[in-house]
Write a protein that holds these residues in place. Structure first.
Motif, mmCIF file in Angstrom:
data_model
loop_
_atom_site.group_PDB
_atom_site.id
_atom_site.type_symbol
_atom_site.label_atom_id
_atom_site.label_comp_id
_atom_site.label_asym_id
_atom_site.label_seq_id
_atom_site.Cartn_x
_atom_site.Cartn_y
_atom_site.Cartn_z
ATOM 1 N N UNK A 315 0.595 -1.582 0.095
ATOM 2 C CA UNK A 315 0.109 0.155 -0.358
ATOM 3 C C UNK A 315 0.544 0.904 0.095
ATOM 4 N N UNK A 316 1.800 1.161 0.939
ATOM 5 C CA UNK A 316 2.332 3.091 1.100
ATOM 6 C C UNK A 316 3.628 2.391 -0.074
ATOM 7 N N UNK A 317 3.995 1.118 -1.254
ATOM 8 C CA UNK A 317 4.578 1.854 -1.676
ATOM 9 C C UNK A 317 4.286 1.498 -3.099
ATOM 10 N N UNK A 318 2.568 2.030 -3.301
ATOM 11 C CA UNK A 318 2.191 2.048 -4.398
ATOM 12 C C UNK A 318 1.517 3.552 -4.611
ATOM 13 N N UNK A 319 1.958 4.381 -4.427
ATOM 14 C CA UNK A 319 1.208 6.321 -4.268
ATOM 15 C C UNK A 319 -0.287 5.762 -5.924
ATOM 16 N N UNK A 320 0.748 5.894 -6.767
ATOM 17 C CA UNK A 320 -0.097 5.693 -8.066
ATOM 18 C C UNK A 320 -1.658 5.378 -8.440
ATOM 19 N N UNK A 321 -1.185 3.399 -7.207
ATOM 20 C CA UNK A 321 -2.166 2.600 -7.296
ATOM 21 C C UNK A 321 -2.990 3.033 -6.530
ATOM 22 N N UNK A 322 -2.694 3.633 -5.411
ATOM 23 C CA UNK A 322 -4.004 3.736 -3.994
ATOM 24 C C UNK A 322 -4.458 5.157 -4.426
ATOM 25 N N UNK A 323 -3.256 6.163 -5.166
ATOM 26 C CA UNK A 323 -3.970 7.201 -5.991
ATOM 27 C C UNK A 323 -5.803 7.084 -7.088
ATOM 28 N N UNK A 324 -5.933 5.716 -7.688
ATOM 29 C CA UNK A 324 -6.608 5.401 -8.113
ATOM 30 C C UNK A 324 -7.817 4.723 -7.601
ATOM 31 N N UNK A 325 -7.532 4.529 -6.804
ATOM 32 C CA UNK A 325 -8.559 3.658 -5.801
ATOM 33 C C UNK A 325 -8.807 4.505 -5.531
ATOM 34 N N UNK A 326 -8.636 5.643 -4.926
ATOM 35 C CA UNK A 326 -8.646 6.899 -3.702
ATOM 36 C C UNK A 326 -9.785 7.597 -5.637
ATOM 37 N N UNK A 327 -9.355 7.617 -5.639
ATOM 38 C CA UNK A 327 -10.561 8.878 -6.641
ATOM 39 C C UNK A 327 -11.751 8.218 -7.653
ATOM 40 N N UNK A 328 -11.455 6.648 -7.439
ATOM 41 C CA UNK A 328 -12.130 5.973 -7.438
ATOM 42 C C UNK A 328 -13.546 6.168 -6.140
ATOM 43 N N UNK A 383 -4.619 13.889 -8.534
ATOM 44 C CA UNK A 383 -5.722 14.633 -7.036
ATOM 45 C C UNK A 383 -5.339 13.674 -5.790
ATOM 46 N N UNK A 384 -4.385 12.978 -5.596
ATOM 47 C CA UNK A 384 -4.804 11.660 -4.182
ATOM 48 C C UNK A 384 -3.084 11.839 -4.670
ATOM 49 N N UNK A 385 -2.054 11.727 -5.316
ATOM 50 C CA UNK A 385 -1.051 11.204 -4.767
ATOM 51 C C UNK A 385 -0.534 12.439 -3.582
ATOM 52 N N UNK A 386 1.022 11.871 -3.037
ATOM 53 C CA UNK A 386 1.254 12.528 -1.573
ATOM 54 C C UNK A 386 1.131 13.744 -1.854
ATOM 55 N N UNK A 387 2.258 14.083 -2.643
ATOM 56 C CA UNK A 387 2.070 15.533 -3.118
ATOM 57 C C UNK A 387 0.974 16.395 -3.454
ATOM 58 N N UNK A 388 0.760 16.338 -3.771
ATOM 59 C CA UNK A 388 -1.013 16.828 -3.994
ATOM 60 C C UNK A 388 -2.115 16.754 -2.863
ATOM 61 N N UNK A 389 -1.974 15.988 -1.556
ATOM 62 C CA UNK A 389 -3.024 15.230 -0.982
ATOM 63 C C UNK A 389 -3.432 16.309 0.281
ATOM 64 N N UNK A 390 -2.212 17.475 0.916
ATOM 65 C CA UNK A 390 -2.614 18.410 1.455
ATOM 66 C C UNK A 390 -3.510 19.222 1.285
ATOM 67 N N UNK A 391 -3.793 19.363 -0.582
ATOM 68 C CA UNK A 391 -5.105 20.514 -0.619
ATOM 69 C C UNK A 391 -6.042 20.292 -0.689
ATOM 70 N N UNK A 392 -6.908 18.815 0.031
ATOM 71 C CA UNK A 392 -7.538 18.003 0.268
ATOM 72 C C UNK A 392 -8.133 17.874 1.812
ATOM 73 N N UNK A 393 -9.258 18.887 2.116
ATOM 74 C CA UNK A 393 -9.645 18.838 3.941
ATOM 75 C C UNK A 393 -10.132 17.712 4.458
ATOM 76 N N UNK A 394 -9.640 17.541 6.081
ATOM 77 C CA UNK A 394 -10.370 16.187 6.188
ATOM 78 C C UNK A 394 -11.710 15.794 5.852
ATOM 79 N N UNK A 395 -12.643 16.904 6.043
ATOM 80 C CA UNK A 395 -13.646 16.617 6.036
ATOM 81 C C UNK A 395 -14.249 16.813 4.516
ATOM 82 N N UNK A 396 -13.385 16.877 3.496
ATOM 83 C CA UNK A 396 -14.237 17.141 1.858
ATOM 84 C C UNK A 396 -13.564 16.109 1.154
ATOM 85 N N UNK A 397 -13.409 14.584 2.252
ATOM 86 C CA UNK A 397 -13.075 13.686 1.078
ATOM 87 C C UNK A 397 -13.723 12.551 2.310
#
Length: 460
Positions: A315-328, A383-397
């Protein structure tokens, strides 16, 4: 340099531009509640409805308002009546529906199963189950036959749950399970028009009568499963220290009742795997329609699966895959609504909520809201890659909710998804089957693809 392709826009109901008639509202809520919401729900911080059926009501979209309801003033908000009318006949006092001391007992009893130590121990069994499961795709890949991927994801997540939380000792026939879950949610897991009209609970909901046989099937499986394990414990035989044993050991005068144990097992078997299953199926579909995104995922998956032996680290080694799942899960949140009701009158900024106001925190509208997301209707995993995650409010997602009632199995689900995707996508490529319709989302407790998702499987 070639321009980046335009992002894929997955199918979804379009926001309404005018209020529905009374009959149209009843029909829409029964057939597909996420099709009810209009433009204000996707554009305004909140929508306050003071007149009409179900009023007063607030659709809460502002992350700060959501935090106020689910965290800061959580004691003033209980489960909404309509939600309980739908879920309690199925789950009774399971963790999703219990309140007060009953909920606290259940949460305390289950917490040890989902500690980091236990979650790590689940990783290898998850991988083993996934590897065994994907062998079924060899023949379809050879012949070019389509598979029903939504059904398959229900099956794989059930098998993972059975192996990890129940040590593969659930009674019943696993092959029947996906069909039974679909039938249960199609019948009992829907809003009945009488619920909206606040009809007394003793009046039968005809839409749910058809689901009673399926519910009896589930409860029969659970009782048989409990009895088998309890007999082993009473005989002093070695029994796995899994979720089932933990719940049975928690029974007693100061712990859980037998009925509460049964209800929580139903909750995890019937609902706990369903949400992850839906998210996995939608992920495979979205990636099939976004070849550039899929190529990034496949490259990452190939490298990680080949180089990292312990699937716990995937999970930690696959940020792109995780981002695709979270965007879904943003576009197709497994649980599209979080319903509360105010106990006493409350205020937030200029919003005044009377006692008894129904509060709808709607991940469906929140995750597609134009105030909080760039190109909200587009599939954009970046938008869910580590470098972009801080832009997403905890209560926005809110794919797993928030506050004290945040999903207890969130870490389990994320690990399960990473491992299942790693195993599947390192071996096969999934494309929408020729001539198959694009799946359309329908709310039946979870966000399901209407008529499933038929996909063609090819070896990579």
């Amino acid at each position: 340099m070639d321009a980046e392709p335009a992002p894929f826009i997955p199918p979804a109901p379009q926001p309404r531009t005018s209020p529905p008639s009374f009959l149209e509202m009843l029909r829409t809520v029964y057939r597909n509640p996420i099709a009810l919401w209009g433009e204000p729900s996707y554009n305004q911080p909140y929508v306050h409805i003071t007149k009409g059926i179900g009023a007063p009501m607030v659709v809460a979209n502002d992350p700060a308002l959501i935090r106020h309801i689910l965290v800061d003033n959580v004691k003033n908000y209980r489960m909404a009546k309509v939600r309980q009318l739908i879920l309690r006949p199925i789950l009774r006092d399971g963790l999703l529906t219990a309140e007060g001391e009953t909920w606290k007992r259940g949460r305390k009893a289950m917490a040890p199963v989902f500690t980091p130590r236990h979650i790590r121990g689940f990783a290898q069994p998850m991988k083993t189950v996934a590897e065994r499961f994907v062998q079924k795709y060899e023949e379809p890949a050879e012949r070019g036959d389509p598979v029903e991927i939504a059904h398959d994801m229900t099956q794989i997540t059930y098998e993972i749950l059975a192996e990890t939380l129940f040590s593969n000792e659930i009674a019943g026939v696993p092959d029947e399970f996906g069909d039974k879950v679909d039938r249960l949610l199609h019948t009992m897991g829907r809003v009945d028009p009488l619920d909206l009209l606040a009809a007394p609970e003793f009046i039968p909901r005809l839409t749910r009568i058809r689901g009673r046989k399926t519910l009896r099937y589930f409860r029969g499986i659970v009782r048989e499963t409990m009895d088998m394990r309890r007999e082993r414990l009473e005989r002093g035989e070695d029994a796995p220290e899994d979720f089932l044993t933990l719940l049975l050991r928690a029974m007693g005068p100061n712990g859980l009742s037998e009925e509460e144990v049964e209800d929580n097992i139903i909750t995890f078997i019937g609902a706990g795997h369903e949400t992850t299953a839906r998210a996995l199926a939608w992920t495979l579909y979205c990636l099939s329609q976004a070849p550039a995104e899929r190529a990034k995922v496949e490259e990452e998956v190939d490298r990680v699966v080949a180089d990292i032996a312990d699937p716990y680290d995937w999970l930690d080694a696959m940020p792109i895959t995780r981002a695709a799942f979270e965007e879904t899960m943003r576009l197709y949140p497994p649980a599209p609504s979080i319903n509360r009701e105010s106990i006493e009158a409350d205020e937030w900024r200029d919003l005044k909520m009377a006692a008894g106001t129904t509060i709808l925190v709607m991940p469906w509208t929140l995750h597609r809201h134009r105030l909080y997301w760039d190109q909200p209707e587009a599939f954009m995993p970046s938008r869910f890659l580590p470098e972009n995650r801080e832009r997403i409010d905890r209560y926005q997602y809110l794919p797993f909710g928030a506050g004290p009632r945040v999903c207890i199995g969130a870490t389990f689900a994320m690990q399960e998804a990473a491992i299942a995707l790693g195993v599947m996508l390192s071996r096969y490529r999934f494309d929408l089957a020729e001539g198959a319709p694009h799946p359309f989302p329908v709310q039946k407790l979870t966000v399901q693809p209407q008529n499933g998702i038929r996909m063609r499987v090819a070896r990579r």
